[in-house]
Design a protein around this motif. Structure first.
Motif, PDB file in Angstrom:
ATOM      1  N   HIS A  26       0.833  -1.202   0.000  1.00 37.60           N
ATOM      2  CA  HIS A  26       0.000   0.000   0.000  1.00 37.60           C
ATOM      3  C   HIS A  26       0.872   1.258   0.000  1.00 37.60           C
ATOM      4  O   HIS A  26       0.638   2.197  -0.779  1.00 37.60           O
ATOM      5  CB  HIS A  26      -0.928   0.003   1.211  1.00 37.60           C
ATOM      6  CG  HIS A  26      -1.892   1.143   1.203  1.00 37.60           C
ATOM      7  ND1 HIS A  26      -1.554   2.404   1.669  1.00 37.60           N
ATOM      8  CD2 HIS A  26      -3.163   1.230   0.741  1.00 37.60           C
ATOM      9  CE1 HIS A  26      -2.581   3.218   1.506  1.00 37.60           C
ATOM     10  NE2 HIS A  26      -3.570   2.533   0.955  1.00 37.60           N
ATOM     11  N   ARG A  45      -5.893  -8.242  -9.547  1.00 42.24           N
ATOM     12  CA  ARG A  45      -6.620  -7.513  -8.509  1.00 42.24           C
ATOM     13  C   ARG A  45      -6.482  -8.165  -7.146  1.00 42.24           C
ATOM     14  O   ARG A  45      -7.091  -7.720  -6.180  1.00 42.24           O
ATOM     15  CB  ARG A  45      -8.100  -7.403  -8.884  1.00 42.24           C
ATOM     16  CG  ARG A  45      -8.823  -8.719  -8.964  1.00 42.24           C
ATOM     17  CD  ARG A  45     -10.321  -8.540  -9.194  1.00 42.24           C
ATOM     18  NE  ARG A  45     -10.956  -9.771  -9.577  1.00 42.24           N
ATOM     19  CZ  ARG A  45     -11.270 -10.761  -8.742  1.00 42.24           C
ATOM     20  NH1 ARG A  45     -10.994 -10.639  -7.461  1.00 42.24           N
ATOM     21  NH2 ARG A  45     -11.837 -11.864  -9.192  1.00 42.24           N
ATOM     22  N   GLY A  50      -2.982  -6.456  -6.173  1.00 41.46           N
ATOM     23  CA  GLY A  50      -4.181  -5.628  -6.077  1.00 41.46           C
ATOM     24  C   GLY A  50      -4.006  -4.471  -5.120  1.00 41.46           C
ATOM     25  O   GLY A  50      -4.479  -3.355  -5.379  1.00 41.46           O
ATOM     26  N   ILE A  51      -3.310  -4.716  -4.020  1.00 39.15           N
ATOM     27  CA  ILE A  51      -3.108  -3.662  -3.025  1.00 39.15           C
ATOM     28  C   ILE A  51      -2.275  -2.520  -3.586  1.00 39.15           C
ATOM     29  O   ILE A  51      -2.629  -1.343  -3.432  1.00 39.15           O
ATOM     30  CB  ILE A  51      -2.463  -4.235  -1.751  1.00 39.15           C
ATOM     31  CG1 ILE A  51      -3.437  -5.186  -1.043  1.00 39.15           C
ATOM     32  CG2 ILE A  51      -2.004  -3.112  -0.812  1.00 39.15           C
ATOM     33  CD1 ILE A  51      -2.811  -5.992   0.089  1.00 39.15           C
ATOM     34  N   ASP A  54      -4.443  -0.641  -6.209  1.00 38.90           N
ATOM     35  CA  ASP A  54      -5.521   0.129  -5.595  1.00 38.90           C
ATOM     36  C   ASP A  54      -4.987   1.363  -4.869  1.00 38.90           C
ATOM     37  O   ASP A  54      -5.595   2.437  -4.928  1.00 38.90           O
ATOM     38  CB  ASP A  54      -6.313  -0.740  -4.618  1.00 38.90           C
ATOM     39  CG  ASP A  54      -7.211  -1.758  -5.323  1.00 38.90           C
ATOM     40  OD1 ASP A  54      -7.500  -1.573  -6.518  1.00 38.90           O
ATOM     41  OD2 ASP A  54      -7.611  -2.736  -4.660  1.00 38.90           O
ATOM     42  N   LEU A  57      -4.042   3.994  -7.481  1.00 39.37           N
ATOM     43  CA  LEU A  57      -5.253   4.596  -8.065  1.00 39.37           C
ATOM     44  C   LEU A  57      -5.937   5.536  -7.075  1.00 39.37           C
ATOM     45  O   LEU A  57      -6.364   6.635  -7.448  1.00 39.37           O
ATOM     46  CB  LEU A  57      -6.221   3.494  -8.502  1.00 39.37           C
ATOM     47  CG  LEU A  57      -5.782   2.660  -9.704  1.00 39.37           C
ATOM     48  CD1 LEU A  57      -6.632   1.399  -9.823  1.00 39.37           C
ATOM     49  CD2 LEU A  57      -5.827   3.485 -10.988  1.00 39.37           C
ATOM     50  N   ALA A  58      -6.015   5.123  -5.812  1.00 38.00           N
ATOM     51  CA  ALA A  58      -6.663   5.951  -4.788  1.00 38.00           C
ATOM     52  C   ALA A  58      -5.936   7.270  -4.582  1.00 38.00           C
ATOM     53  O   ALA A  58      -6.554   8.278  -4.221  1.00 38.00           O
ATOM     54  CB  ALA A  58      -6.750   5.185  -3.466  1.00 38.00           C
ATOM     55  N   HIS A  78      -7.546  -6.860 -12.854  1.00 36.78           N
ATOM     56  CA  HIS A  78      -8.060  -5.630 -12.246  1.00 36.78           C
ATOM     57  C   HIS A  78      -8.772  -4.851 -13.342  1.00 36.78           C
ATOM     58  O   HIS A  78      -8.171  -4.527 -14.361  1.00 36.78           O
ATOM     59  CB  HIS A  78      -6.899  -4.828 -11.673  1.00 36.78           C
ATOM     60  CG  HIS A  78      -7.300  -3.787 -10.688  1.00 36.78           C
ATOM     61  ND1 HIS A  78      -8.208  -2.790 -10.985  1.00 36.78           N
ATOM     62  CD2 HIS A  78      -6.917  -3.581  -9.409  1.00 36.78           C
ATOM     63  CE1 HIS A  78      -8.354  -2.011  -9.926  1.00 36.78           C
ATOM     64  NE2 HIS A  78      -7.577  -2.475  -8.948  1.00 36.78           N
ATOM     65  N   GLY A  80     -10.222  -1.808 -13.051  1.00 38.34           N
ATOM     66  CA  GLY A  80     -10.301  -0.364 -12.849  1.00 38.34           C
ATOM     67  C   GLY A  80      -9.024   0.384 -13.150  1.00 38.34           C
ATOM     68  O   GLY A  80      -8.811   1.485 -12.632  1.00 38.34           O
TER      69      GLY A  80
END
Length: 194
Positions: A26, A45, A50-51, A54, A57-58, A78, A80
Protein backbone atom coordinates in the motif's frame (compact mmCIF):
# COMPACT_ATOMS: atom_id res chain seq x y z
CA UNK A 1 17.99 9.47 -11.38
CA UNK A 2 16.76 12.35 -13.48
CA UNK A 3 14.07 10.76 -15.66
CA UNK A 4 11.72 8.39 -13.88
CA UNK A 5 8.17 8.34 -15.20
CA UNK A 6 7.21 4.69 -14.70
CA UNK A 7 8.22 1.91 -12.34
CA UNK A 8 7.50 -1.79 -12.67
CA UNK A 9 6.59 -3.56 -9.43
CA UNK A 10 6.92 -7.32 -9.14
CA UNK A 11 5.03 -8.83 -6.19
CA UNK A 12 2.89 -11.69 -5.01
CA UNK A 13 -0.75 -12.40 -5.83
CA UNK A 14 -1.46 -14.13 -2.51
CA UNK A 15 -3.65 -12.46 0.10
CA UNK A 16 -2.60 -14.98 2.78
CA UNK A 17 0.48 -13.01 3.84
CA UNK A 18 1.52 -10.99 6.87
CA UNK A 19 0.08 -7.50 7.29
CA UNK A 20 3.58 -5.99 7.12
CA UNK A 21 3.75 -6.99 3.43
CA UNK A 22 0.28 -5.64 2.69
CA UNK A 23 1.18 -2.35 4.37
CA UNK A 24 4.39 -2.14 2.33
CA UNK A 25 2.49 -2.72 -0.93
CA UNK A 26 0.00 0.00 0.00
CA UNK A 27 2.76 2.45 0.94
CA UNK A 28 4.60 1.75 -2.31
CA UNK A 29 1.56 2.26 -4.55
CA UNK A 30 0.60 5.42 -2.68
CA UNK A 31 4.17 6.74 -2.78
CA UNK A 32 4.57 6.15 -6.50
CA UNK A 33 1.33 7.99 -7.28
CA UNK A 34 2.17 10.93 -5.01
CA UNK A 35 5.48 11.30 -6.82
CA UNK A 36 3.76 11.27 -10.22
CA UNK A 37 5.31 7.93 -11.17
CA UNK A 38 3.18 5.54 -13.23
CA UNK A 39 2.90 1.98 -11.86
CA UNK A 40 3.45 -0.90 -14.28
CA UNK A 41 2.58 -4.33 -12.91
CA UNK A 42 1.06 -7.73 -13.70
CA UNK A 43 -2.56 -6.60 -13.94
CA UNK A 44 -4.09 -8.63 -11.11
CA UNK A 45 -6.62 -7.51 -8.51
CA UNK A 46 -5.60 -10.00 -5.80
CA UNK A 47 -2.88 -10.12 -3.16
CA UNK A 48 -0.10 -7.55 -3.05
CA UNK A 49 -0.68 -6.91 -6.74
CA UNK A 50 -4.18 -5.63 -6.08
CA UNK A 51 -3.11 -3.66 -3.02
CA UNK A 52 -0.30 -1.77 -4.78
CA UNK A 53 -2.58 -0.97 -7.75
CA UNK A 54 -5.52 0.13 -5.60
CA UNK A 55 -3.28 2.36 -3.47
CA UNK A 56 -1.80 4.04 -6.54
CA UNK A 57 -5.25 4.60 -8.06
CA UNK A 58 -6.66 5.95 -4.79
CA UNK A 59 -3.83 8.50 -4.68
CA UNK A 60 -4.62 9.65 -8.23
CA UNK A 61 -1.88 7.72 -9.99
CA UNK A 62 -1.75 6.01 -13.36
CA UNK A 63 -1.63 2.22 -13.32
CA UNK A 64 -0.77 0.01 -16.29
CA UNK A 65 -1.50 -3.70 -15.98
CA UNK A 66 -0.14 -6.35 -18.32
CA UNK A 67 -1.78 -9.77 -17.99
CA UNK A 68 -1.59 -12.91 -20.13
CA UNK A 69 -4.91 -14.09 -21.53
CA UNK A 70 -4.69 -17.45 -19.75
CA UNK A 71 -4.57 -15.63 -16.39
CA UNK A 72 -7.15 -13.04 -17.43
CA UNK A 73 -9.58 -15.82 -18.27
CA UNK A 74 -9.50 -16.86 -14.59
CA UNK A 75 -11.14 -13.46 -13.91
CA UNK A 76 -8.49 -12.12 -11.57
CA UNK A 77 -7.60 -9.09 -13.69
CA UNK A 78 -8.06 -5.63 -12.25
CA UNK A 79 -10.82 -3.90 -14.20
CA UNK A 80 -10.30 -0.36 -12.85
CA UNK A 81 -6.85 0.42 -14.23
CA UNK A 82 -5.71 3.31 -16.38
CA UNK A 83 -4.64 0.73 -18.98
CA UNK A 84 -4.95 -3.05 -19.08
CA UNK A 85 -3.06 -4.96 -21.77
CA UNK A 86 -4.11 -8.57 -22.32
CA UNK A 87 -1.23 -10.38 -24.03
CA UNK A 88 -0.65 -13.82 -25.52
CA UNK A 89 2.00 -15.19 -23.15
CA UNK A 90 4.08 -14.74 -20.01
CA UNK A 91 7.06 -13.94 -22.23
CA UNK A 92 5.21 -11.09 -23.93
CA UNK A 93 4.04 -9.82 -20.53
CA UNK A 94 7.56 -9.72 -19.09
CA UNK A 95 9.05 -8.05 -22.18
CA UNK A 96 6.31 -5.36 -22.18
CA UNK A 97 6.80 -4.71 -18.48
CA UNK A 98 10.51 -4.07 -19.09
CA UNK A 99 9.87 -1.88 -22.13
CA UNK A 100 7.26 0.27 -20.33
CA UNK A 101 9.35 0.85 -17.19
CA UNK A 102 12.24 3.08 -16.15
CA UNK A 103 13.05 1.05 -13.01
CA UNK A 104 12.00 -2.11 -11.15
CA UNK A 105 10.97 -2.75 -7.55
CA UNK A 106 10.77 -6.31 -6.24
CA UNK A 107 8.35 -6.66 -3.33
CA UNK A 108 7.85 -9.98 -1.53
CA UNK A 109 6.23 -12.67 -3.64
CA UNK A 110 6.35 -16.30 -4.69
CA UNK A 111 7.72 -18.26 -7.63
CA UNK A 112 6.26 -15.91 -10.24
CA UNK A 113 7.91 -12.94 -8.55
CA UNK A 114 11.21 -14.83 -8.45
CA UNK A 115 10.87 -15.63 -12.16
CA UNK A 116 10.30 -11.98 -13.04
CA UNK A 117 13.02 -10.75 -10.69
CA UNK A 118 15.69 -13.13 -11.96
CA UNK A 119 14.85 -12.42 -15.57
CA UNK A 120 15.18 -8.65 -15.15
CA UNK A 121 18.38 -9.11 -13.09
CA UNK A 122 19.84 -11.45 -15.72
CA UNK A 123 18.90 -9.09 -18.54
CA UNK A 124 20.69 -6.27 -16.72
CA UNK A 125 23.75 -8.45 -16.14
CA UNK A 126 23.76 -9.22 -19.89
CA UNK A 127 23.48 -5.48 -20.66
CA UNK A 128 20.07 -5.77 -22.29
CA UNK A 129 18.99 -2.86 -20.09
CA UNK A 130 20.60 -0.67 -17.45
CA UNK A 131 17.56 0.37 -15.43
CA UNK A 132 17.64 0.48 -11.62
CA UNK A 133 16.46 -2.60 -9.73
CA UNK A 134 15.49 -2.25 -6.07
CA UNK A 135 14.88 -5.34 -3.93
CA UNK A 136 12.43 -4.34 -1.18
CA UNK A 137 13.54 -6.62 1.65
CA UNK A 138 10.45 -5.93 3.76
CA UNK A 139 10.74 -7.58 7.19
CA UNK A 140 13.78 -9.53 5.97
CA UNK A 141 11.71 -11.45 3.42
CA UNK A 142 14.46 -11.61 0.78
CA UNK A 143 17.32 -12.27 3.24
CA UNK A 144 17.56 -16.00 2.33
CA UNK A 145 17.64 -15.14 -1.38
CA UNK A 146 20.33 -12.52 -0.86
CA UNK A 147 22.30 -15.11 1.11
CA UNK A 148 21.95 -17.55 -1.79
CA UNK A 149 23.28 -14.92 -4.22
CA UNK A 150 26.27 -14.37 -1.90
CA UNK A 151 26.77 -18.16 -1.85
CA UNK A 152 26.74 -18.30 -5.68
CA UNK A 153 29.38 -15.58 -5.77
CA UNK A 154 31.51 -17.31 -3.11
CA UNK A 155 31.32 -20.60 -5.01
CA UNK A 156 32.41 -18.95 -8.26
CA UNK A 157 29.13 -19.41 -10.13
CA UNK A 158 28.43 -15.69 -10.39
CA UNK A 159 30.47 -12.53 -10.59
CA UNK A 160 28.08 -9.85 -9.48
CA UNK A 161 28.78 -6.22 -8.78
CA UNK A 162 25.76 -5.87 -6.51
CA UNK A 163 25.98 -2.09 -6.40
CA UNK A 164 25.69 -1.96 -10.18
CA UNK A 165 23.16 -4.78 -10.57
CA UNK A 166 20.69 -4.00 -7.77
CA UNK A 167 20.13 -2.19 -4.49
CA UNK A 168 18.46 -3.55 -1.37
CA UNK A 169 16.09 -1.46 0.74
CA UNK A 170 14.50 -2.69 3.96
CA UNK A 171 11.74 -0.04 4.12
CA UNK A 172 9.54 1.59 1.50
CA UNK A 173 11.00 5.03 2.27
CA UNK A 174 14.43 3.55 1.52
CA UNK A 175 13.11 2.23 -1.80
CA UNK A 176 12.29 5.77 -2.89
CA UNK A 177 15.69 7.02 -1.69
CA UNK A 178 17.39 4.27 -3.72
CA UNK A 179 15.40 5.27 -6.80
CA UNK A 180 16.31 8.93 -6.36
CA UNK A 181 20.00 8.05 -5.91
CA UNK A 182 20.15 5.68 -8.88
CA UNK A 183 22.38 6.81 -11.71
CA UNK A 184 20.84 7.49 -15.07
CA UNK A 185 20.88 4.30 -17.16
CA UNK A 186 23.59 3.83 -19.74
CA UNK A 187 22.46 2.95 -23.24
CA UNK A 188 21.89 -0.79 -23.62
CA UNK A 189 23.74 -2.84 -26.22
CA UNK A 190 21.34 -2.43 -29.18
CA UNK A 191 22.76 -5.53 -30.90
CA UNK A 192 21.22 -7.67 -28.16
CA UNK A 193 17.49 -8.42 -28.02
CA UNK A 194 15.30 -8.88 -24.94
Amino acid sequence: MKTLSSVCVYCGASAQVADVHKEAAHALGDGLARRGIRLVYGGGRVGLMGIVADAALAAGGEVVGIIPDHIQSAEIEHTGLTELHVVDSMHTRKRMMVEKSDAFIILPGGLGTLDEAFEVLTWKQLRLHDKPIIIADVDGYWRPLLGLIDHMVAQGFARIDRNRLYRVADQIDSVFTALEDAPDPRSPDRSRKL
